[in-house]
Design a protein around this motif. Structure first.
Motif: not given
Lengths: 512, 512
Positions: A299-318
């Motif tokens: 679920e951590v990995l799937q959260t990461f994938s979802t996050c990259k797609g939905m937060l895109g350019e504003i994601l600065s740390a995971f």
């Protein structure tokens, strides 16, 4: 400025003839061993108090190479070049002879504190001619023993080379001396609406020159990339005193081979970095941090994938950490989790230019991951105090680990989907012999970075499986703040009686 | 794979002993000259038709070094290693002997087309032992004459090394052979929801290996950074056939000196790149392009500052061009400006994950710059066709420049605030002797990149002022699409009778 891959960082001067350099280069590239003092010297991590740190040369069967010893005439020369900045004070020398983890100790008798590149050049030229060994030192915050002498090398500190040389407020290009403290540079550029492209726990003490010499990564890598892209230029003094001026401010410079790249990550073995030109980014207007609980690593990995797609350019740390990490920071540092207990925790940071837009994106993302069961609980912080509290849960794991017992820490790169298997394998392999084996780290890289930390029940009894450890990427970055040094030293346990062979201690230390 | 700083790219094999390599390295770093064939050979840009291109060795007083000539036995060996992939067909050889700008021509008699790294290694080892010179060639789209032989070097083409080796859909790491065409790689990763970190006009023909060997920049540098950060690993075959495997997929790898960096931008002088590991970014969901008119260069700069602050994380390109550029694309390519005539034009691209958010940010920005008078007119495109039309106005300036007359093109890095002064200075200096002197380029870098293009009234009569040209950064990147090659060749003028000294032609060509 760090620890070399296969053993002690060699003293720079006197070993610097081309054949030796090339031999060491090949050793690095091919993993070849057997270069005398450069042989692999694995050892235990033994956080003991200052007075108890055994001399490196006593603990390990390393041999001093035939360098000259510092004479009165040498001291007189240094004093002429650096009036009032040559120290032979035993108290002052104690601090620069011992690394922060207090696991290795040199016995240098001279500390030199140049202020200018010209002074560094004069010292190195003289030492080269006199066959005197030199050990460069930045903030001495490294965790792999590379910033202190092995024997009686002269310590050349960059502490007084702390001037900002220029800052271009249009381009964000900062040019400064190598001894500037990262946090002070951060404050300097933040006042001008920029941020440094790297951030580390050790920012209060570490020097930008050491950051570059160890190719430090840190917490902003996901958004701002590696130093290989953001460092625009370097000024380096070679072992014979030659000043190599690659201090360009061009983002792309194709006018020759990019020699400066060789010094980044070379940990002082090729020369001493004296000045850095670095590209700072525009300071983000809005920062949000979400701290979430996940039921499993999948679920951590799937959260990461979802996050990259939905937060895109504003994601600065995971970042992620497991439940045992949380137990450690709760029990040893009295931090408290803002959410209920979960097998895994995720920290997500966003940085953007529009508060409402960022909030909307984050809300949509959180709804998605909560609805799909990837995340079972979470909290979001927007003000600076709460953001720091959430970051502390992740940043202080290393400190919590070292609060009791002996700690082995590794910084490992693996494909993200296989990242946590290593923790499970090690846990299974060690069984009762380890108090705890924990995993935490970054997912925002092509391959995840796992900080594997363990506390064995008995010191010195672990032997890693080469298969399990896989491709080990040791970080040599200084990454602990000075403010925590005292408490860690106070809490440090007595020196262990390692059960392994004295000449071949049991495990290579990593960084946290 | 590009043109060296101080003259012709040397043939790789047979010159590759360490002393020569180091001499060339120093030459690059220090700007030293006088290494025989490596002496500075400035020359005119002379776009002539294929049959009229003078041999490089006739035009310039370069001397062939004492390499062996290809014998029947050599051809037999090559045929055994590369069955059916050894060409001595004059028609096929003509194409690989002449560069795209048709300004230099070699007289190679053998074209080799390996498919694997092992084949490249066998060829180079053999050529090294036989003292046969080799010229590596990618897509032959370079504009500085470096991708073709000078004499009769064997052409080693990477055209058949075009396999994708792996792609990790989680991390976005692409590993492929060096001969993959950039556009095909773009299509491959875009189908998987990623984009290549670089984009060039020449993408339809250029090879990724050539892009890396020339450290190409391109249109995505502002957002995705330079290849020094996005290229994760390289596989390189050295002149003696040794395969250097630096093909890691780690974003940060501190396990030794980062040797691969030396090959990036080295233009084939240190070895032949055979495979590349590169980090692709998540494909943006929304792209917008704004095309704006500004009353002066000062307003262009202020628009850029405002833009960085208000568009922040979604800003992916900021390009400018002057009014003379617009006149050229209008008159020669029949493109039409979508806005009224202005002294300067700006193209701004945004890439984001939320259409509404991006539109809002862009609207707010446009209102600000229009209200403040920084921008006097503008248009915004959101659909792909219109976006391509707007980009064509900027991307096809080079093509328009070459439509008649002789063109001198430079790719220059300068502090942004001084960028356009150079155009004004050159215009003033040349006066009536030039048909036009134009400026266009990127502002999204620490120092702006100015493409300075000029068409003299008389060929071969310009001599640049060293002061005016300043720090010249020659781009050796292939950056023209194959589809435009034919039309340009058709429109090319006759070979000029240069008025300068025949042995010392008048100006160093740059790239556009």
């Amino acid at each position: 400025m760090g620890w070399r891959r296969n053993g002690h960082k060699p003293a720079l001067v006197g070993m610097a003839g081309p054949p030796t350099l090339w031999a060491r280069k090949l050793e690095k590239v091919c993993g070849a061993r057997g270069f005398g003092v450069f042989q692999r010297r694995d050892f235990c991590v033994t956080p003991t108090s200052a007075q108890e740190v055994m001399l490196t040369c006593e603990r390990y069967a390393v041999q001093r190479l035939p360098f000259a010893e510092v004479s009165e005439q040498d001291l007189a020369f240094f004093e002429r070049v650096l009036p009032g900045r040559v120290s032979t004070d035993p108290h002052e020398l104690k601090a620069v002879n011992i690394d922060w983890l207090k696991m290795v100790r040199g016995c240098s008798k001279v500390l030199l504190k140049p202020k200018t590149t010209s002074e560094v050049s004069q010292i190195l030229r003289y030492c080269n001619e006199r066959n005197l060994a030199v050990s460069p030192q930045g903030g001495n915050t490294g965790m792999v023993g590379g910033s202190v002498p092995v024997f009686d090398e002269i310590v050349l500190s960059t502490a007084l080379m702390n001037q900002v040389l220029s800052f271009n407020a249009i381009s964000g290009t900062l040019v400064c001396q190598a001894g500037c403290v990262l946090e002070q540079l951060s404050q300097y550029v933040e006042e001008r609406d920029f941020i440094m492209p790297l951030d580390l726990g050790a920012k209060g003490s570490c020097h930008i020159g050491g950051n570059v010499a160890t190719n430090a990564g840190g917490l902003r890598l996901l958004r701002y990339g590696s130093l290989r892209g953001t460092v625009l230029g370097l000024e380096v003094v070679l072992a014979d005193g030659l000043v190599l001026d690659c201090l360009t401010s061009l983002r792309k410079d194709n006018t020759g081979y990019d020699l400066k790249q060789l010094f980044m990550g070379s940990e002082g073995t090729l020369g001493i970095i004296t000045a850095v030109s670095i590209l700072c980014s525009q300071k983000p207007k809005v920062v949000n941090v979400a701290f979430l609980g996940c039921p499993g690593f999948s679920e951590v990995l799937q959260t990461f994938s979802t996050c990259k797609g939905m937060l895109g350019e504003i994601l600065s740390a995971f970042e992620f950490m497991d439940d045992r990490c949380m137990q450690l920071v709760e029990s040893h540092l009295r931090l408290s989790s803002p959410i209920k207990e979960n097998p895994f925790y995720v920290l997500i940071e966003t940085s953007g230019s529009d508060a409402r837009h960022d909030e909307e994106k984050l809300t949509n993302f959180l709804e998605r991951v909560m609805d799909s069961g990837l995340v079972t609980d979470g909290t979001v912080a927007t003000d600076n105090t709460k953001i720091k509290m959430l970051w502390a849960l992740r940043e202080r794991i290393t400190e919590a680990l070292s609060c009791d017992g002996y700690v082995y820490k590794y910084d490992i790169s693996l494909p993200v989907e296989k990242l946590y298997d290593l923790v499970l394998d090690i846990r299974s392999r060690l069984g009762e012999s380890a108090k705890s084996v924990v995993g935490y780290g970054h997912l925002g890289e092509p391959r995840g970075r796992l900080h594997l930390g363990g506390r064995p029940q008995l010191p010195g009894c672990w032997r890693p499986s080469p298969v399990a450890v896989g491709r080990q990427q040791r970080s040599v970055a200084p990454n602990r703040p000075a403010r925590r040094r005292t408490s860690s030293a106070t809490a440090s346990p007595p020196r262990p009686s390692c059960s392994c062979s004295a000449s071949r201690p049991c495990w290579t230390p990593g960084a946290s």
